[in-house]
Each structure stands twice: as C-alpha cells, then as structure tokens.
Design an enzyme around this catalytic site. Structure first.
Site, PDB file in Angstrom:
ATOM      1  N   ASN A  11       0.863  -1.174   0.000  1.00  0.00           N
ATOM      2  CA  ASN A  11       0.000   0.000   0.000  1.00  0.00           C
ATOM      3  C   ASN A  11       0.900   1.224   0.000  1.00  0.00           C
ATOM      4  OD1 ASN A  11      -1.746   2.089   0.594  1.00  0.00           O
ATOM      5  ND2 ASN A  11      -2.296   1.342   2.640  1.00  0.00           N
ATOM      6  N   LYS A  13       0.027   4.271  -0.061  1.00  0.00           N
ATOM      7  CA  LYS A  13      -0.586   5.426   0.615  1.00  0.00           C
ATOM      8  C   LYS A  13      -0.400   6.675  -0.270  1.00  0.00           C
ATOM      9  CE  LYS A  13       0.104   2.979   4.902  1.00  0.00           C
ATOM     10  NZ  LYS A  13       0.437   2.980   6.321  1.00  0.00           N
ATOM     11  N   HIS A  94      -9.077   0.912   5.839  1.00  0.00           N
ATOM     12  CA  HIS A  94      -7.742   1.076   6.440  1.00  0.00           C
ATOM     13  C   HIS A  94      -7.867   1.985   7.669  1.00  0.00           C
ATOM     14  CE1 HIS A  94      -3.589   2.219   7.066  1.00  0.00           C
ATOM     15  NE2 HIS A  94      -3.255   1.156   6.357  1.00  0.00           N
ATOM     16  N   GLU A  96      -6.123   4.313   8.734  1.00  0.00           N
ATOM     17  CA  GLU A  96      -5.874   5.735   8.486  1.00  0.00           C
ATOM     18  C   GLU A  96      -7.143   6.416   7.974  1.00  0.00           C
ATOM     19  OE1 GLU A  96      -2.351   5.307   6.068  1.00  0.00           O
ATOM     20  OE2 GLU A  96      -1.207   4.741   7.858  1.00  0.00           O
ATOM     21  N   GLU A 163      -4.598  -5.312  11.136  1.00  0.00           N
ATOM     22  CA  GLU A 163      -3.564  -4.285  11.276  1.00  0.00           C
ATOM     23  C   GLU A 163      -3.753  -3.541  12.594  1.00  0.00           C
ATOM     24  OE1 GLU A 163      -1.813  -3.124   7.227  1.00  0.00           O
ATOM     25  OE2 GLU A 163      -3.532  -1.847   7.576  1.00  0.00           O
ATOM     26  N   GLY A 169       3.304   1.698  10.761  1.00  0.00           N
ATOM     27  CA  GLY A 169       4.263   2.783  10.571  1.00  0.00           C
ATOM     28  C   GLY A 169       5.090   3.114  11.797  1.00  0.00           C
ATOM     29  N   SER A 209       4.247  -2.564  10.150  1.00  0.00           N
ATOM     30  CA  SER A 209       5.711  -2.609  10.310  1.00  0.00           C
ATOM     31  C   SER A 209       6.341  -3.910   9.820  1.00  0.00           C
ATOM     32  CB  SER A 209       6.099  -2.327  11.763  1.00  0.00           C
ATOM     33  OG  SER A 209       5.678  -1.031  12.130  1.00  0.00           O
TER      34      SER A 209
HETATM   35  P1  PGA Z   1       3.516  -0.065   7.492  1.00  0.00           P
HETATM   36  O1  PGA Z   1       2.001   0.171   7.059  1.00  0.00           O
HETATM   37  O2  PGA Z   1       3.986  -1.340   6.827  1.00  0.00           O
HETATM   38  O3  PGA Z   1       4.247   1.138   7.009  1.00  0.00           O
HETATM   39  O4  PGA Z   1       3.505  -0.208   8.989  1.00  0.00           O
HETATM   40  C1  PGA Z   1       1.122  -0.917   7.017  1.00  0.00           C
HETATM   41  C2  PGA Z   1      -0.217  -0.512   6.480  1.00  0.00           C
HETATM   42  O5  PGA Z   1      -0.684   0.591   6.797  1.00  0.00           O
HETATM   43  O6  PGA Z   1      -0.830  -1.279   5.725  1.00  0.00           O
END
Ligand code: PGA
Length: 247
Positions: A11, A13, A94, A96, A163, A169, A209
């Site tokens: 992803n 983003k 997601h 976010e 997640e 992140g 992560s």
């Molecule tokens: P990340 O993000 O691998 O940067 O932790 C994972 C995600 O949001 O799918």
C-alpha cells in the site's frame, strides 16, 4: 493442506509519482520468481492506469473506494472507476481512513460490497488501538469490526487484513503469539459468518511494520496467509525480499 495462495500486498498510501513506477519493474521480477504468491501494489489513484500498463503481471489495486456507483461525492472514486482504470482489488477500511475520514463499520461494509459487486477483490482492514490492546480489549474490538464490516458476498474475493493501529508505521509489531491469537479469532468469526468452507478460502493478512527482517516469522504464524505492507512496499529493494520470503 493449505488451499490459500499467499498474498503479499503493498500500500503506497499518498506516496509515489510517475518516476516511482520504475520500482514496479523490480517488484514484478520478484513476483515472477514467486509464481505461487499473489503480489499486489496499491498506488495512488492517479498512477493506477500507468502501473497496470507498465507491469500487467502485478495485481494493481486502489486504496479505497466509495460505496456508491456514481453521484455527488466530490473527491471520491467508485469501485467501477477503479475497475475501468485496470485495478482488480481495493483496500477498504484502512485504519488511516477510519481515523482521518471517520469511516464507520457500516460504511466500510458498503465499500467492500461495492468493490465485490464491481468485480474487484476487497481487502477489509480491522485492528485495535494501543489503548484497546492495553485494556485487554483487542479481540473484542477486532471481532466487532469484523461483524460490522464484512460483506456476506464475495467468495474468496474477500480478504481480511489484521492491522493493529499501534503497529502501523511505528516499527513495532505484536508478538507472534498475539498475531496468531487474533488471526485464529478472525478465522473463527469467518466460519461463523460465512460457513466453514468459505472461511477456509479467505486469506487473512497481517499488516503493521512488516519488513524483510520480520516477514519470515510472521508468515510462519498459523492463519497468516500474507501481509499488507506500507513503508517497505515503496521500493523494489525493500519489497522484493518480502516477496521472496513468501515464495
Ligand atoms: P507499514 O504500514 O507497513 O508502514 O507499517 C502498514 C499498512 O498501513 O498497511
């Protein structure tokens, strides 16, 4: 006896531009060397069509879609529009978007239904906050989100991603035992909601992560059928070793 193909999804983003699409060449090469693995990249909407043209062997997806077909929804993209651009998958729910766009479980469910109705696969994301984990409520939170967000249709076009918000992140991940416990819980809820046979076909991804350094142990956890990767999917140098580890 594992009937589920591994799925490694990236992803991007709100990252990347036309030049970044050169990364797809190395990612596609790694995918070619791993024929038993499904490799997905979800770039920003504006790059989808070019990404498909550049590497048609990759599965290209959108990072979100609207639940409707068309209408007065400024800034939104329908599942049909994604499909027309060449995407074959959409991430929905997601964390976010649940946080910044205040998306609720019923909205996420509507998006997943729209994606599947348009002929896309849907990755439905769930996951607890750090406060919920600390309060011992991670399982309860994930189960509530699943029951509220999962469409009943979809066959194996439906994918679930676990997640934990605090692992996205941050460079932090749950213990392998904790990942296994939540993935086992998700499989159980899928069985209850969709029946044993369908539940076995649905892939459950872990996300948060993931890097080349931790991918092997995460993929070893029961009921982990792949991963959803943010930061480490942006370059072939970081993402190819993750694909190789899944092969
Ligand atoms: P990340 O993000 O691998 O940067 O932790 C994972 C995600 O949001 O799918």
């Amino acid at each position: 006896m594992d009937m589920r193909r591994r799925l490694i999804a990236g992803n991007w983003k709100m990252n990347g531009d036309r030049e970044s699409l050169a990364e797809l060449d190395g990612i596609a090469a790694a995918a070619k060397a791993a024929p038993d693995v499904d490799v997905v990249i979800c770039p920003p909407f504006t790059l989808i069509e070019r990404a498909v043209a550049r590497q048609p062997s990759l599965i290209i997806g959108g990072q979100d879609c609207h639940s409707g077909i068309s209408g007065p929804y400024t800034g939104c993209i329908s599942a049909g529009m994604l499909k027309e651009a060449g995407a074959t998958l959409a991430i929905v729910g997601h964390s976010e978007r649940r946080a910044a766009q205040h998306e609720t479980d019923p909205e996420v469910k509507g998006k997943a239904e729209a994606a599947i109705a348009a002929g896309l696969a849907a990755i439905v994301c769930v996951g607890e906050s750090e406060a919920e984990r600390d309060a011992g409520k991670a399982a309860e939170r994930v189960e509530t989100q699943l029951r509220g967000s999962l469409p009943v249709a979809g066959g194996d076009a439906l994918v679930v991603a676990y997640e934990p918000i605090w692992a996205v992140g941050t460079g932090r991940t749950p213990s392998m035992q904790d990942i296994g416990a939540v993935h086992g819980l998700i499989r159980g809820v899928l069985r209850e909601l969709l029946g044993a046979e369908r539940a076995e076909a649905i892939r459950i991804l872990y996300g948060g992560s993931i890097t080349a350094a931790n991918i092997a142990e995460v993929l070893d956890v029961p009921n982990v059928d792949g991963v959803l990767v943010g930061g480490a999917s942006l370059t072939a140098a970081a993402f190819a070793p993750i694909i190789e580890a899944a092969a």
